[in-house]
Design an enzyme around this catalytic site. Sequence first.
Site, PDB file in Angstrom:
ATOM      1  N   PRO A  92       0.823  -1.220   0.000  1.00  0.00           N
ATOM      2  CA  PRO A  92       0.000   0.000   0.000  1.00  0.00           C
ATOM      3  C   PRO A  92       0.852   1.263   0.000  1.00  0.00           C
ATOM      4  O   PRO A  92       0.357   2.350  -0.301  1.00  0.00           O
ATOM      5  CB  PRO A  92      -0.845  -0.107   1.274  1.00  0.00           C
ATOM      6  N   GLU A 119       1.813  -7.498   7.927  1.00  0.00           N
ATOM      7  CA  GLU A 119       2.015  -6.050   7.721  1.00  0.00           C
ATOM      8  C   GLU A 119       3.079  -5.786   6.659  1.00  0.00           C
ATOM      9  O   GLU A 119       3.518  -4.648   6.483  1.00  0.00           O
ATOM     10  CB  GLU A 119       2.414  -5.374   9.031  1.00  0.00           C
ATOM     11  N   ARG A 161      -1.141  -8.530 -21.362  1.00  0.00           N
ATOM     12  CA  ARG A 161      -1.861  -8.138 -22.580  1.00  0.00           C
ATOM     13  C   ARG A 161      -1.050  -7.191 -23.452  1.00  0.00           C
ATOM     14  O   ARG A 161      -1.403  -6.946 -24.598  1.00  0.00           O
ATOM     15  CB  ARG A 161      -3.240  -7.559 -22.243  1.00  0.00           C
ATOM     16  N   ASP A 176      -5.583   2.494 -26.102  1.00  0.00           N
ATOM     17  CA  ASP A 176      -5.965   2.361 -24.688  1.00  0.00           C
ATOM     18  C   ASP A 176      -6.139   3.744 -24.065  1.00  0.00           C
ATOM     19  O   ASP A 176      -5.302   4.620 -24.238  1.00  0.00           O
ATOM     20  CB  ASP A 176      -4.887   1.620 -23.887  1.00  0.00           C
TER      21      ASP A 176
HETATM   22  C1  JDK Z   1       0.749  -6.175   0.045  1.00  0.00           C
HETATM   23  C2  JDK Z   1       0.215  -7.192   3.470  1.00  0.00           C
HETATM   24  C3  JDK Z   1      -1.824  -5.951   4.167  1.00  0.00           C
HETATM   25  C4  JDK Z   1      -2.399  -4.270   5.886  1.00  0.00           C
HETATM   26  C5  JDK Z   1      -0.510  -1.348   7.388  1.00  0.00           C
HETATM   27  C6  JDK Z   1      -1.358   0.173   5.703  1.00  0.00           C
HETATM   28  C7  JDK Z   1      -2.092   2.467   6.353  1.00  0.00           C
HETATM   29  C8  JDK Z   1      -1.114   0.879   7.999  1.00  0.00           C
HETATM   30  C9  JDK Z   1      -0.255  -4.122   4.859  1.00  0.00           C
HETATM   31  N1  JDK Z   1      -2.665  -1.280  -3.290  1.00  0.00           N
HETATM   32  C10 JDK Z   1      -2.544  -2.125  -2.267  1.00  0.00           C
HETATM   33  N2  JDK Z   1      -3.389  -2.148  -1.244  1.00  0.00           N
HETATM   34  N3  JDK Z   1      -3.008  -3.046  -0.372  1.00  0.00           N
HETATM   35  C11 JDK Z   1      -1.884  -3.637  -0.818  1.00  0.00           C
HETATM   36  C12 JDK Z   1      -1.140  -4.651  -0.088  1.00  0.00           C
HETATM   37  C13 JDK Z   1      -1.507  -4.958   1.233  1.00  0.00           C
HETATM   38  C14 JDK Z   1      -0.728  -5.860   1.931  1.00  0.00           C
HETATM   39  C15 JDK Z   1       0.402  -6.463   1.367  1.00  0.00           C
HETATM   40  C16 JDK Z   1      -0.018  -5.272  -0.674  1.00  0.00           C
HETATM   41  C17 JDK Z   1       0.968  -7.296   2.345  1.00  0.00           C
HETATM   42  N4  JDK Z   1      -0.804  -6.316   3.228  1.00  0.00           N
HETATM   43  C18 JDK Z   1      -1.468  -4.751   4.994  1.00  0.00           C
HETATM   44  C19 JDK Z   1      -2.094  -3.154   6.665  1.00  0.00           C
HETATM   45  C20 JDK Z   1      -0.869  -2.537   6.544  1.00  0.00           C
HETATM   46  N5  JDK Z   1      -1.407  -0.232   7.143  1.00  0.00           N
HETATM   47  C21 JDK Z   1      -2.327   1.322   5.435  1.00  0.00           C
HETATM   48  C22 JDK Z   1      -2.113   2.022   7.784  1.00  0.00           C
HETATM   49  C23 JDK Z   1       0.051  -3.001   5.639  1.00  0.00           C
HETATM   50  C24 JDK Z   1      -1.566  -3.061  -2.019  1.00  0.00           C
END
Ligand code: JDK
Length: 273
Positions: A92, A119, A161, A176
């Site tokens: 994220p 996390e 793709r 696109d």
């Molecule tokens: C990879 C684990 C879940 C949950 C901490 C983050 C602010 C703190 C990770 N675009 C996108 N959205 N989500 C992902 C993604 C989530 C993932 C992983 C990708 C591995 N998680 C997770 C919570 C946190 N939290 C937001 C507050 C971190 C990719």
Amino acid sequence: MRLDVVTIFPEYLEPLNVSLVGKARARGQLDVHVHDLRQWTYDRHNTVDDTPYGGGPGMVMKTEPWGDCLDELLADGYEAGVGAPALVVPTPSGRPFTQELAVELSERPWLVFTPARYEGIDRRVMDEYATRMPVYEVSIGDYVLAGGEAAVLVITEAVARLLPGVLGNAESHRDDSFAPGAMANLLEGPVYTKPPEWRGHGIPDVLLSGHHGKIARWRRDEALRRTTANRPDLIERCDAAVFDKKDREMLSILGWEPEPGGRFWRKREAVEE
Ligand code: JDK
């Protein structure tokens, strides 16, 4: 192109056997390897996570299984002469995944994905591999998933793709909507097919007129209408030079005003709030 995916949920990647990506694999255009991270654990419980230094909620993925796994599969690919790998880490906190990044990734011979859970992964893993190869930390959007696997499916489909020969001519991606350098990055308007009447809903007359100029103009107006409704930021970001006289007329109807700076600006109407 070779793809490696390392995950604690290999079954989550089953959709890579379906549809466009599945067919590209079957044709030998994509060489996909999915690995279970727990194969690189050596304790009775196949531990991949531990508590975070500094405290706080949740768990963090440990360095050693990732390091041992990535070392092994990188050695395997180098031996096979695949080409220069890049690491793609869904998170994220990554840079936004865009069509432009999809194009960049599609030009590489070998992508290694590390979808995490909990996390995320101990920072030192990315620091270590960043000394050996490009590392792309990417976010597929501003929402929080429970792990990176769904993001790998999204990125893989957008990249696959774009590979030569994967899309048929009929579904070519030359125009696109989000292709970098597109004339203006507008959303597409609505599309229709047979039958010409369905549950009392007809087809816009212009599409049945056979008048290609009028059809192109109508499509452009609908694109401006939809972009205004759903993605006004795309219009604000456009250099006004990409809009012709008819575009400007439509933009004016939609409430947009030209600014001296060479962009369009729209006051938000109270009724939309
Ligand atoms: C990879 C684990 C879940 C949950 C901490 C983050 C602010 C703190 C990770 N675009 C996108 N959205 N989500 C992902 C993604 C989530 C993932 C992983 C990708 C591995 N998680 C997770 C919570 C946190 N939290 C937001 C507050 C971190 C990719």
